[in-house]
Enzyme design. Structure first.
Site, PDB file in Angstrom:
ATOM      1  N   ASP A 268       1.274 -40.240  10.928  1.00  0.00           N
ATOM      2  CA  ASP A 268       2.142 -41.307  10.798  1.00  0.00           C
ATOM      3  C   ASP A 268       1.310 -42.975  10.862  1.00  0.00           C
ATOM      4  OD1 ASP A 268       3.210 -43.274  12.894  1.00  0.00           O
ATOM      5  OD2 ASP A 268       2.540 -42.605  14.713  1.00  0.00           O
ATOM      6  N   GLU A 381      -1.473 -49.919  14.850  1.00  0.00           N
ATOM      7  CA  GLU A 381       0.014 -50.057  14.095  1.00  0.00           C
ATOM      8  C   GLU A 381      -0.030 -51.892  15.015  1.00  0.00           C
ATOM      9  OE1 GLU A 381       3.103 -48.001  16.056  1.00  0.00           O
ATOM     10  OE2 GLU A 381       1.456 -46.489  16.795  1.00  0.00           O
TER      11      GLU A 381
END
Length: 437
Positions: A268, A381
């Site tokens: 990811d 993130e």
């Protein structure tokens, strides 16, 4: 790849946790119709894969601790030359035992006759209720058949238990073999992001960048681990943007959130870069804040730290940076206490990663964030998103969306970043894009 003996070890560990009076039932993922008689690409259920490595549909795993005739039983399709001519080779019950390490295997067509007898005498059934209504009804039917024979001395289960309470905690800790696959998945996704940076230029469409990602994934035997986000300009401010059909404009940023799945294990990655290869002053100022926030967050991914510690580290850096730019007002403690930064940063800084992109495992234990431990894998993130219609900020900041995401392993010491092969430093990004073909 993961060896059969590791799947055997996982099954035995789960059975020890379930206890000798239990039965564990795990069905394979059903095939899904996309349109008329065309199916979606088949993807095995993650829990079933974790325990079996068996890739076929129409299969059911039964784990029966202490059963003398065999504890790990698989029901699967029989070999069928006619169907295999159309759909591909099947393992069959014999292949399931020989290649996948089950104690015994039976044709799936015989499950109605065999499984109720295996359920009889077990006090608890571990199962995922609510995932597949059709299978829920089948399992209840098998249990009811045992209950109907109580007068003949049958002993039906008296309790259904959510399998996730046991299994998902096991999945949270990645083995060395799993980490090898995740490194491979991350390497493939990293190559795809680098290629996407190299081909980006004004006038292209978002879907052309997506095509480069997908090409790289498939070239290495991987598939997307989720639907890629390719958002240029203000589209980057839409957190789950999926249209991927707008033209890329000179002067805009491009946010790409795309991961590869290799052998069922996900990566990811998110990167944000300038369409024309050069950050504007405003873009660079915001990007530097997000990068500093990610650095602070990654540094907090250490054993013994609470799961939310790295989110709090990122939030503090983002809030402080936005205050310095004049986009937030007030002292830092007040901004943090009142959460006013959420106008620009509205999501958490990460999640578990593994067989699923948003992988299983409790984030809290007894109401408190759990502590990070070696073998866990998280995403990191942070981002800043300034909506194009956010009137309280000067126009030059509006429509800028930035996120930087990497996959990080909790180790006994410094965190291991799996996705570091994609440039994060803005100068390195500009240099890479300056050398575009």
């Amino acid at each position: 790849m993961i060896q059969a003996r590791e799947f055997t070890r996982r099954r035995r560990q789960l059975m020890r946790m379930a206890g000798r009076d239990a039965i564990v039932v795990v069905p394979a993922a059903p095939e899904r119709v996309r349109s008329n008689d065309a199916h979606y690409p088949y993807r095995q259920d993650s829990d079933f894969h974790y325990l079996t490595g068996f890739p076929e549909a129409e299969a059911v795993l039964a784990l029966i601790p202490g059963r003398e005739q065999g504890e790990a039983i698989l029901f699967c399709r029989e070999r069928d030359p006619e169907r295999e001519r159309w759909d591909g080779t099947r393992a069959g019950p014999e292949g399931a035992v020989e290649r996948y390490g089950f104690d015994d295997a039976f044709p799936i067509a015989d499950i109605d006759d065999i499984l109720p007898g295996m359920i009889e005498g077990r006090s608890r059934v571990y199962y995922h209720f609510g995932r597949d209504t059709d299978f829920d009804l089948k399992l209840i039917g098998w249990v009811n058949r045992v209950r109907a024979m109580v007068r003949q001395g049958a002993k039906p289960p008296h309790e259904f238990v959510a399998l996730s309470h046991l299994l998902h905690d096991l999945r949270l800790y990645k083995s060395p073999a799993e980490l090898r696959l995740m490194r491979r998945s991350a390497k493939i996704a990293a190559e795809a992001h680098v290629r996407a940076m190299q081909v980006t230029r004004p006038g292209l469409n978002e879907h052309e960048i997506e095509a480069e990602l997908l090409h790289t994934f498939r070239r290495h035997g991987a598939v997307p681990s989720y639907e890629p986000i390719v958002g240029g300009g203000a589209n980057a401010c839409v957190l789950h943007y999926r249209a991927n059909n707008a033209q890329l404009r000179d002067g805009d940023l491009l946010l790409v959130d795309a991961g590869a799945e290799y052998a069922c294990y996900a990566s990811d990655i998110t990167r944000t870069w300038p369409v024309n290869g050069r950050f504007s002053p405003e873009q660079r100022a915001l990007y530097d804040i997000v990068l500093a926030a990610q650095d602070a967050a990654i540094a907090a991914v250490r054993p013994g730290h609470a799961f939310d510690a790295y989110h709090e580290a990122a939030v503090r850096v983002i809030a402080k940076g936005l205050i310095a730019l004049g986009l937030l007002k007030g002292p830092l403690d007040k901004v943090l206490r009142e959460h006013s930064y959420r106008s620009f940063y509205m999501h958490k800084t990460g999640h578990w990663l593994g067989l699923d992109v948003h992988d299983v495992g409790d984030y809290r234990i007894d109401g408190e964030f759990r502590l990070l431990e070696p073998g866990m894998v998280v995403t990191v993130e942070p981002g800043i998103y300034i909506a194009p219609d956010l009137k309280q900020v000067p126009a030059r900041w509006r429509g800028i969306g930035i996120r930087i995401e990497d996959d990080v392993v909790v180790t006994h010491g410094d965190p291991e970043v799996l996705t570091g092969a994609v440039p994060r430093d803005p100068d390195e990004i500009e240099a890479l894009m300056a050398g575009r073909p």
